[in-house]
Design a protein around this motif. Structure first.
Motif, PDB file in Angstrom:
ATOM      1  N   ALA A  98       0.724  -1.192  -0.073  1.00 27.65           N
ATOM      2  CA  ALA A  98      -0.040   0.024   0.029  1.00 27.65           C
ATOM      3  C   ALA A  98       0.849   1.328  -0.008  1.00 27.65           C
ATOM      4  O   ALA A  98       0.741   2.237  -0.572  1.00 27.65           O
ATOM      5  CB  ALA A  98      -0.942   0.016   1.319  1.00 27.65           C
ATOM      6  N   LYS A  99       1.943   1.162   0.792  1.00 26.75           N
ATOM      7  CA  LYS A  99       3.095   2.217   0.716  1.00 26.75           C
ATOM      8  C   LYS A  99       3.490   2.607  -0.803  1.00 26.75           C
ATOM      9  O   LYS A  99       3.480   3.866  -1.066  1.00 26.75           O
ATOM     10  CB  LYS A  99       4.042   2.067   1.741  1.00 26.75           C
TER      11      LYS A  99
ATOM     12  N   LYS B 157       0.797   4.204  -2.844  1.00 26.88           N
ATOM     13  CA  LYS B 157       0.551   5.453  -2.573  1.00 26.88           C
ATOM     14  C   LYS B 157       1.686   6.312  -3.056  1.00 26.88           C
ATOM     15  O   LYS B 157       1.444   7.354  -3.821  1.00 26.88           O
ATOM     16  CB  LYS B 157       0.588   5.644  -0.913  1.00 26.88           C
ATOM     17  N   GLU B 158       2.712   5.700  -3.004  1.00 22.94           N
ATOM     18  CA  GLU B 158       4.084   6.532  -3.896  1.00 22.94           C
ATOM     19  C   GLU B 158       3.670   6.834  -5.255  1.00 22.94           C
ATOM     20  O   GLU B 158       3.948   7.846  -5.801  1.00 22.94           O
ATOM     21  CB  GLU B 158       5.316   6.137  -3.325  1.00 22.94           C
TER      22      GLU B 158
ATOM     23  N   THR C  53       0.684   6.665  -6.672  1.00 26.43           N
ATOM     24  CA  THR C  53      -0.356   7.417  -7.187  1.00 26.43           C
ATOM     25  C   THR C  53      -0.007   8.769  -6.916  1.00 26.43           C
ATOM     26  O   THR C  53      -0.257   9.747  -7.788  1.00 26.43           O
ATOM     27  CB  THR C  53      -1.272   7.303  -6.202  1.00 26.43           C
ATOM     28  N   ASP C  54       0.791   8.905  -5.977  1.00 26.76           N
ATOM     29  CA  ASP C  54       1.456  10.431  -5.718  1.00 26.76           C
ATOM     30  C   ASP C  54       2.081  11.082  -6.893  1.00 26.76           C
ATOM     31  O   ASP C  54       2.149  11.937  -7.496  1.00 26.76           O
ATOM     32  CB  ASP C  54       2.251  10.537  -4.445  1.00 26.76           C
TER      33      ASP C  54
ATOM     34  N   LEU D 193      -5.985   1.612  -7.790  1.00 27.64           N
ATOM     35  CA  LEU D 193      -6.732   2.255  -6.686  1.00 27.64           C
ATOM     36  C   LEU D 193      -7.723   1.204  -6.230  1.00 27.64           C
ATOM     37  O   LEU D 193      -8.173   1.012  -4.939  1.00 27.64           O
ATOM     38  CB  LEU D 193      -7.391   3.685  -6.848  1.00 27.64           C
TER      39      LEU D 193
ATOM     40  N   TYR E 181      -6.409  -1.538  -4.578  1.00 32.40           N
ATOM     41  CA  TYR E 181      -6.127  -1.063  -3.171  1.00 32.40           C
ATOM     42  C   TYR E 181      -7.362  -1.172  -2.467  1.00 32.40           C
ATOM     43  O   TYR E 181      -7.203  -1.747  -1.163  1.00 32.40           O
ATOM     44  CB  TYR E 181      -5.406   0.010  -3.125  1.00 32.40           C
TER      45      TYR E 181
END
Length: 456
Positions: free
Chosen positions: A206-207, A210-211, A213-214, A280, A283
């Motif tokens: 997930a980390k 997230k990176e 997606t950022d 997403l 996720y």
């Protein structure tokens, strides 16, 4: 007196102690013990052993059949056999209390000094025996109802044993359940460890997502900024179209190329956005799964906590069972101690009963001897009684004669008294008659004296 010792005792004290124990008669004098005769010493030893061992049946005084074969007339040796058996018994007893060795001469020809030492040893043993019995009396008084307390302790021990058996049975019945719970707890712990590992891996993924997606969001914002910039440039170019068509054409071509590049980049950005939305969604699905797993883990954690509480209860029950076993062992030890004390008390009671029976037998013997003496004295007093009765009868006859004489004297006295009263009355009557005549006579004598006085 904690240990036995043999200090020499005076003859008066020996006589009083032996008389108080009923070994010798109370009429025995200290001078008789100062130089005792062999018969007195033998009787003292015989009565002493009867006092301290009342249950002995005197079997040692009897000679065996094998020994009788070697004697021509056993009846002639009865006294010597009795003396020898008493000597051996006295010798063993004095040796047991660490007194110098007794010889047959001490009994048959006693030396006054040696006899005083022997009798002092006997008296000191009686003192030692009384002290020991006095020490045992508080134990007997402490447990007056030893049988009742023993029965109560036995009931308590039986009840505790029953409770222990119930606990053991319940523990044995719950042992499969405890083993099953322990196995389930182990499985749940393993599952929790696996879920923790999965959770850590999912958190890492997930980390990473997230990176990513950022980064995609940053690219999309940059593409938007470039589109706005391109729109501004398009507006500027439209304003410059009229001024220079060639330049405009070139600019349009450049813009077309940049537009195509922007469209391509936009397409790429859209593809990347779609990819990001797919990731997403993936996720979110993973998050849903993780939340479900987390709820399951929480339920498992609750089961583990309940299993731990059950395990704690089991440990508490085991500790309670061990405490009860310790208390039961302490009660058993106390019961053994109480039983020992009860046995000692019973032995002491038996000893006291033996002493009591011995004293009763001695008192009965004394009573029988006194009764025999009284009968003998009564037999001796019968002729005296007859004489006394004859004398009483004679006295009665004398008394009856005296009564008759007394009555005759009383009658004569009354008769004399009546005569005396008659005489007194007659005298009074005579005096009453003579008194006026005497008065007149006295008056006449007075007158004559008065008249004759001056003439002379």
């Amino acid at each position: 007196m904690s240990s036995f010792s043999v200090p020499e005792v005076s003859a008066s004290e020996i006589a009083s102690v032996l008389a108080s124990e009923g070994i010798v008669s109370t009429s025995l004098k200290p001078d008789d013990l100062a130089s005792p005769s062999p018969d007195l010493l033998l009787s003292i030893f015989f009565n002493f052993f009867a006092c301290i061992d009342p249950l002995s049946d005197g079997a040692d005084d009897q000679i065996g059949f094998a020994a009788l074969k070697h004697l021509d007339n056993p009846d002639h040796h009865a006294d010597s056999i009795r003396i020898l058996s008493l000597y051996h018994k006295a010798k063993d007893f004095l040796a047991s209390i660490r007194f110098p060795e007794l010889t047959l001469r001490d009994l048959l020809k006693p030396d006054p000094r040696r006899a005083s030492q022997i009798l002092s040893a006997l008296v000191n043993f009686l003192y030692y025996r009384e002290d020991k019995l006095a020490m045992l009396k508080p134990i007997v008084n402490e447990f007056p109802n030893s049988e009742e307390s023993q029965a109560e302790l036995k009931e308590k021990i039986a009840e505790l044993k029953k409770r222990i058996m119930d606990h053991e049975v319940s523990a044995q019945m719950e042992e499969p359940l405890v083993q099953q719970v322990e196995a389930e707890v182990k499985e749940l712990r393993q599952i929790i460890q696996n879920y923790n590992k999965q959770q850590m891996s999912l958190k890492a993924r997930a980390k990473e997502l997230k990176e990513k997606t950022d980064a995609v969001n940053n690219k999309i914002s940059q593409a938007d900024f470039e589109l706005v910039k391109n729109a501004q440039e398009n507006s500027k170019l439209l304003s410059k179209i009229v001024q220079s068509p060639d330049k405009l054409q070139r600019a349009l071509e450049e813009k077309k190329t940049t537009r195509t590049e922007a469209k391509n980049s936009e397409k790429l950005a859209m593809q990347s956005v779609q990819e990001k939305t797919a990731t997403l969604e993936m996720y979110s699905k993973a998050y849903d799964k993780m939340s479900k797993h987390l709820s399951k883990m929480q339920a498992i954690q609750e089961q583990v906590v309940s299993a731990k509480t059950v395990e704690k209860e089991v440990k508490g029950l085991k500790a309670k069972l061990s405490d009860e076993s310790v208390s039961i062992m302490a009660l058993e030890a106390k019961l053994v101690e109480q039983q020992g004390k009860a046995k000692e008390a019973e032995e002491l009671l038996k000893a006291t009963e033996k002493d009591k029976e011995l004293r009763l037998s001695e008192e009965a013997q004394k009573l029988n001897t006194l009764r025999a003496e009284m009968e003998w004295k009564l037999q001796c007093l019968e002729p005296r009684e007859r004489k006394v009765e004859a004398m009483v009868a004679k006295g009665d006859s004398f008394c009856s004669e005296a009564d008759t004489v007394r009555e005759a004297g009383r009658a004569k006295q009354q008769e004399l008294h009546a005569k005396m009263e008659e005489i007194v009355n007659s005298f009074h009557n005579y005096s009453n008659v003579v008194s006026p005549f005497l008065q007149r006579l006295e008056e006449v004598e007075g007158e004559t004296l008065r008249s004759g006085g001056p003439t002379s």
